[in-house]
Design an enzyme around this catalytic site. Sequence first.
Site, PDB file in Angstrom:
ATOM      1  N   ASP A   1      28.907 -15.539 -12.672  1.00 61.27           N
ATOM      2  CA  ASP A   1      29.525 -14.677 -11.662  1.00 61.27           C
ATOM      3  C   ASP A   1      29.818 -15.538 -10.433  1.00 61.27           C
ATOM      4  O   ASP A   1      29.105 -16.525 -10.185  1.00 61.27           O
ATOM      5  CB  ASP A   1      28.578 -13.535 -11.306  1.00 61.27           C
ATOM      6  CG  ASP A   1      29.113 -12.694 -10.165  1.00 61.27           C
ATOM      7  OD1 ASP A   1      30.250 -12.198 -10.281  1.00 61.27           O
ATOM      8  OD2 ASP A   1      28.393 -12.550  -9.155  1.00 61.27           O
TER       9      ASP A   1
ATOM     10  N   ASP B   1      23.859 -11.773 -10.372  1.00 59.46           N
ATOM     11  CA  ASP B   1      22.828 -11.378  -9.405  1.00 59.46           C
ATOM     12  C   ASP B   1      22.954  -9.934  -8.915  1.00 59.46           C
ATOM     13  O   ASP B   1      22.024  -9.408  -8.317  1.00 59.46           O
ATOM     14  CB  ASP B   1      22.872 -12.306  -8.189  1.00 59.46           C
ATOM     15  CG  ASP B   1      24.133 -12.079  -7.350  1.00 59.46           C
ATOM     16  OD1 ASP B   1      25.229 -11.954  -7.947  1.00 59.46           O
ATOM     17  OD2 ASP B   1      24.019 -12.005  -6.120  1.00 59.46           O
TER      18      ASP B   1
ATOM     19  N   ASP C   1      26.910  -6.834 -12.108  1.00 57.69           N
ATOM     20  CA  ASP C   1      26.753  -7.767 -13.222  1.00 57.69           C
ATOM     21  C   ASP C   1      25.847  -7.225 -14.327  1.00 57.69           C
ATOM     22  O   ASP C   1      25.768  -7.821 -15.407  1.00 57.69           O
ATOM     23  CB  ASP C   1      26.160  -9.092 -12.717  1.00 57.69           C
ATOM     24  CG  ASP C   1      27.023  -9.748 -11.646  1.00 57.69           C
ATOM     25  OD1 ASP C   1      28.262  -9.661 -11.773  1.00 57.69           O
ATOM     26  OD2 ASP C   1      26.464 -10.319 -10.699  1.00 57.69           O
TER      27      ASP C   1
END
Length: 465
Positions: free
Chosen positions: A151, A353, A357
Amino acid sequence: MPASKPQDIRNIVLLGHGGSGKTTLAEAMLFAAKVTTRFGTIDDGTTSLDFTDIEKDRKHSVDPATAHFEHHGKTINVIDAPGYPDFIGGSLGTMVGADTAVVVIACPCALGLATPTAIMVGTGKGAENGILIKSGGALETAYKLTAIVFDKTGTLTHGHPEVTDVELLEGHDTARVLTLAAALEKSSEHPLAEAIVSHAQASGIDLPAVDGFAALPGHGVEGTVMGMRVALGNRKLMEREGIDISAFESRICALEDEGKTVMLVGVNGAKAAGVIAVADTLKENSSEAVAAVQRLGIDVYMITGDNRRTASAVAVQAGISATNVLAEVLPEHKAEEVAKLQGAGKVVAMVGDGINDTPALAQADIGIAMGAGTDVAMETGDVVLMRNDLRDVVSAIELSRATMRKIRGNFIWALGYNTLGIPVAALGLLSPFPWMAGAAMAASSVSVVSNSLLLRRFRPSLAKR
């Protein structure tokens, strides 16, 4: 004496008597059964065969290793081969001892210890290095990874963006645009929102109340501020609201080429009032971690909701190929992107995080959550990087590979002992020393455990200094 029955030939092979003089008939017949020698019963009450008598009855005209013994009208051919192992024709106790030695050495204790001992040491070593591995399955799967998806915001970058540029349309001023934008973002949980709010507060701007606030994932936010309908977000939101952004197009492209995230401010569904650019810098170790993962032969991808131009600029800084950038992906579609990679035959890890996600972390073969991320992300992940350092992704993969090498080595040790020990025990060579079977079994288990404990010497290639 009862009448003699017709003479009947019986073959009994007596082996390994070791000069003891006598062997019981039951033992002789037991051996005869083992070598499939045809035999019958001797029903005259005889309970033993005396080797001394047999020797006396041997004739010089025949092979000295073979003789016949006549008893009560029955002829018994005796083949004496004392050099054979005791387990073949020795005493019943000797044979039982050999069988027991085989069972003891064949005990699969070492095989049962091969995997769990290595997994236990591996997970413990991971904890020492700030890597929380929740299951043995995750540790075993990590060595098979062929792709890792990072990410962007908060994972590759610090997740603490700052406002770098404010562009205005004629008739608007900076304070007014910041007031409208910050008032909306105050109710948002996105990292970019915090940057705008902090910038406005640092500029001494008081934030008015907002009515009808709505967060639009993948687009932006909207609401009513000071009686005006305000929309703050990306191009998709402006198109949805019918707001003209043509006046800022060239400037937007320039800012995005610099890797900045551009947010547009639209008022009352008319032209855009201004543009706010926010930059989120890469973490110091992101490029190093990405390069190390690539050296391990693993493909690296970046996924983000940002537009492709901004995402590609950030990816280049991190050392990720522009072709491996998954841009403009809505939060609910991140899991689908991971599934596409899996459908292409890749074993995928997702590193993230945030709450957005979480679905992708769950979809991936291994979900890796950052320790500074949200509780939901850490709960969903199979591995948690407690130090919030992307280099620990590399360490986790290296640890997994080292653990699997130990597991394979343990199986070689365990199978090696069994492969060599079982034939030795089956031949009766351990019968005089029954304790050696137990010692061999214990040695195999000790070797497996000792080999696993050597994993404690593991040191990551990117060890922190």
